[in-house]
Structures are given as structure tokens and as C-alpha cells.
Design a protein around this motif. Structure first.
Motif, mmCIF file in Angstrom:
data_model
loop_
_atom_site.group_PDB
_atom_site.id
_atom_site.type_symbol
_atom_site.label_atom_id
_atom_site.label_comp_id
_atom_site.label_asym_id
_atom_site.label_seq_id
_atom_site.Cartn_x
_atom_site.Cartn_y
_atom_site.Cartn_z
ATOM 1 N N ALA A 116 0.302 -1.251 0.074
ATOM 2 C CA ALA A 116 -0.306 0.412 0.040
ATOM 3 C C ALA A 116 0.520 1.613 -0.165
ATOM 4 O O ALA A 116 1.874 1.008 0.364
ATOM 5 N N LYS A 117 0.059 2.503 -0.322
ATOM 6 C CA LYS A 117 1.239 3.288 -0.480
ATOM 7 C C LYS A 117 1.171 4.384 1.229
ATOM 8 O O LYS A 117 2.533 4.967 1.463
ATOM 9 N N HIS A 118 0.356 3.858 2.629
ATOM 10 C CA HIS A 118 0.764 4.202 3.547
ATOM 11 C C HIS A 118 0.097 3.107 4.347
ATOM 12 O O HIS A 118 -0.309 2.537 4.517
ATOM 13 N N HIS A 119 1.212 2.770 5.101
ATOM 14 C CA HIS A 119 0.566 1.742 6.808
ATOM 15 C C HIS A 119 0.768 2.400 8.048
ATOM 16 O O HIS A 119 2.070 3.594 7.903
ATOM 17 N N GLN A 120 0.251 2.065 8.761
ATOM 18 C CA GLN A 120 0.020 2.265 10.051
ATOM 19 C C GLN A 120 -0.068 1.123 10.950
ATOM 20 O O GLN A 120 -1.148 0.179 10.636
ATOM 21 N N ASN A 121 1.118 1.323 12.262
ATOM 22 C CA ASN A 121 1.942 -0.071 12.695
ATOM 23 C C ASN A 121 0.429 -0.044 14.194
ATOM 24 O O ASN A 121 0.312 1.595 14.778
ATOM 25 N N PHE A 122 -0.145 -0.848 14.737
ATOM 26 C CA PHE A 122 -0.983 -1.030 16.347
ATOM 27 C C PHE A 122 0.006 -2.466 16.857
ATOM 28 O O PHE A 122 0.511 -2.839 16.066
#
Length: 289
Positions: A214-220
Motif C-alpha cells: 500500500a501507499k501508506h501503512h499504520q502499525n498497531f
């Protein structure tokens, strides 16, 4: 060896100290002074004529004899609790540890169980950890996220297997869309339950698009946080079909792609083979029904 049996206070002090490996923390947990806890441990060691702990400058560690003694003491305490429950009006308690990601699925079932069995209390503790060590943690049972339970000292029952699929808020799709291609999903932020981004990697590999990103990733830190962000429309998460079922049925989540991938892991109800909590089987049968 001193022929006098250890007192319950000494045994409880030993269990709590073994769990925390610090007299100061054990004292706070037992609502005693540090000196009182230390004296109880010393008294117990004198009766056994063995050291139970190695004393270090910054804490404690169990000796080999201490490690052997701990599960035996816990068994004795559990047997005493079971005997008290059998002859008294005290409500039986099941102390259950679960990963935080399963609480949305579990809570309605626990509430229904409490209505069906009002004389059994369930004390629920959630954790970001997916394992359990009954020798050091004061729980009767746990729900663990893992492959298969191989520990010969544990009994386990599979509650459900994990099937992974993308989930997101319906607001991310246009009125004309019911599904998204993998390329279209790549234009939206991907939400990850771990820094390793392993769930997305597993799903993409099964979809034949292992190199896509993806163009943007967010980790949790946990799955429930990632799925919670998806519900709020922040992107697409990989979720478990069973755990996401209520949100899917309520329309707070949708499945933008039909592919569901079996991860090889599942959620297991786990408890020590040597247990005296006679109410556990009632809860196991309820969750497995």
C-alpha cells in the motif's frame, strides 16, 4: 526438615513472591510490609531446609528446588480453595486470562454464561500477551492464540480456527462498490496488528500478490486496535472472520474482498491438567456450544 507444615500465609507469600520476584512488589500485593514477606519466606525455607530463592542486588530468582516447589504449592492452595467452595456458600470463581483482541467476541458469551450459571463468577483479565504460565500467573484458565498446545501439563480445547480477510468501514467504498480489487485496496491505508505486518503478508501471499504493497501503512500493538481503527474509517485491516462477525453483521465493518485465508492458528481454551476448579467444564462446554 522441620516437621511442622508450612502455614497458608507462608505458602501464599511464596507464590506471590515467585510471581513478582521482588519482595517490595510482593509486599504491596499482599498488603504487608517487605520485612513481613521476607520473614515468611525465610521461615518457609527453614522448615523445608532448602533455599527457594537466589537473592540478587536487583531482585530474586527461583532456585531449582523453588521452581519444583511452586506448582506443588499452587496445587495445594487450589485444593484448599476447592474444599472451602464445596462446604461453604462462597460463590465459585473462574479466573480467566484472555488476549484483548477476543474480548468483543467473548463478553456477550460470558454475560450469557453468568445468567445461565448465576452461582459461578467469572473474573476476566485481558492482556496483550497471547500465552499463559500457570506456574507464575494466578489464573484458573486462559484463552490462548497459538497453533497447537504441546505442553503435556496442559489440557486444551480449540474454540475456533483463525480465518483472515480484509475488513474496513463501508464508508471507504462508493455506493456502487461492494468489493475492491487488491490494486484498489492498495490505494487505501493498510492497518497492521503487528510491526511485522505478518497478517497482510500471509493474506497477500495466498492471493498471489506477495509483492504488492500500500501507499501508506499504520502499525498497531494489537488486532483489536487495528480493527478498531478500521471501524473508524482510517483504512483496511486484516481481521479474523469470527472475531469480526458482530461488527460485520451490524454494518460497522464490511469485507472489501472475498478471499479468506486460514492462518494455521486458533483460539484455545487452556487450563492445567491438575486442577481442582470443578466449574471449568461448565464454561468450556458453554463456549464450545
Amino acid at each position: 526438615m522441620d516437621n511442622r507444615l508450612p502455614s497458608t500465609k507462608e505458602m501464599q507469600a511464596f507464590i506471590v513472591t515467585a510471581e513478582h520476584l521482588k519482595f517490595t512488589v510482593a509486599a504491596q500485593s499482599l498488603n504487608l510490609t517487605q520485612g513481613a514477606v521476607s520473614r515468611q519466606i525465610i521461615s518457609l525455607e527453614k522448615k523445608l531446609n532448602i533455599p527457594l530463592f537466589h537473592r540478587h542486588a536487583r531482585g530474586l530468582s527461583l532456585t531449582d528446588k523453588g521452581k519444583d516447589f511452586l506448582p506443588l504449592v499452587k496445587q495445594v492452595i487450589n485444593q484448599m480453595k476447592s474444599a472451602v467452595e464445596k462446604v461453604s456458600d462462597i460463590k465459585p470463581i473462574i479466573r480467566l486470562k484472555v488476549p484483548s483482541c477476543i474480548t468483543t467476541w467473548l463478553l456477550p458469551q460470558i454475560m450469557a454464561f453468568q445468567q445461565a450459571f448465576p452461582d459461578i463468577a467469572v473474573e476476566l483479565t485481558s492482556s496483550i500477551k497471547h500465552d499463559i504460565n500457570f506456574a507464575f500467573e494466578s489464573f484458573d484458565a486462559a484463552i490462548c492464540y497459538c497453533t497447537v498446545i504441546k505442553d503435556k501439563n496442559l489440557s486444551s480445547q480449540l474454540l475456533f480456527e483463525e480465518y483472515l480477510t480484509p475488513v474496513c468501514s463501508p464508508s471507504l467504498l462508493t455506493e456502487a462498490q461492494t468489493q475492491l480489487s487488491i490494486e484498489e485496496m492498495g490505494q487505501l491505508p493498510w492497518l497492521h496488528a503487528t510491526p511485522q505486518q505478518s497478517d497482510w503478508s500471509l493474506w497477500l501471499n495466498e492471493a498471489g500478490c506477495a509483492s504488492l504493497t500500500a501507499k501508506h501503512h499504520q502499525n498497531f500493538a494489537t488486532l483489536d486496535l487495528a480493527v478498531g481503527a478500521a471501524i473508524q474509517g482510517f483504512g483496511i485491516s486484516i481481521g479474523d472472520v469470527t472475531l469480526a462477525a458482530s461488527e460485520l453483521e451490524a454494518g460497522r465493518l464490511c469485507q472489501p474482498h472475498s478471499l479468506q485465508v486460514k492462518s494455521g492458528k486458533g483460539y484455545y481454551f487452556v487450563f492445567p491438567k491438575v486442577t481442582n476448579n470443578l466449574t471449568l467444564q461448565n464454561l468450556i462446554n458453554w463456549l464450545d456450544s
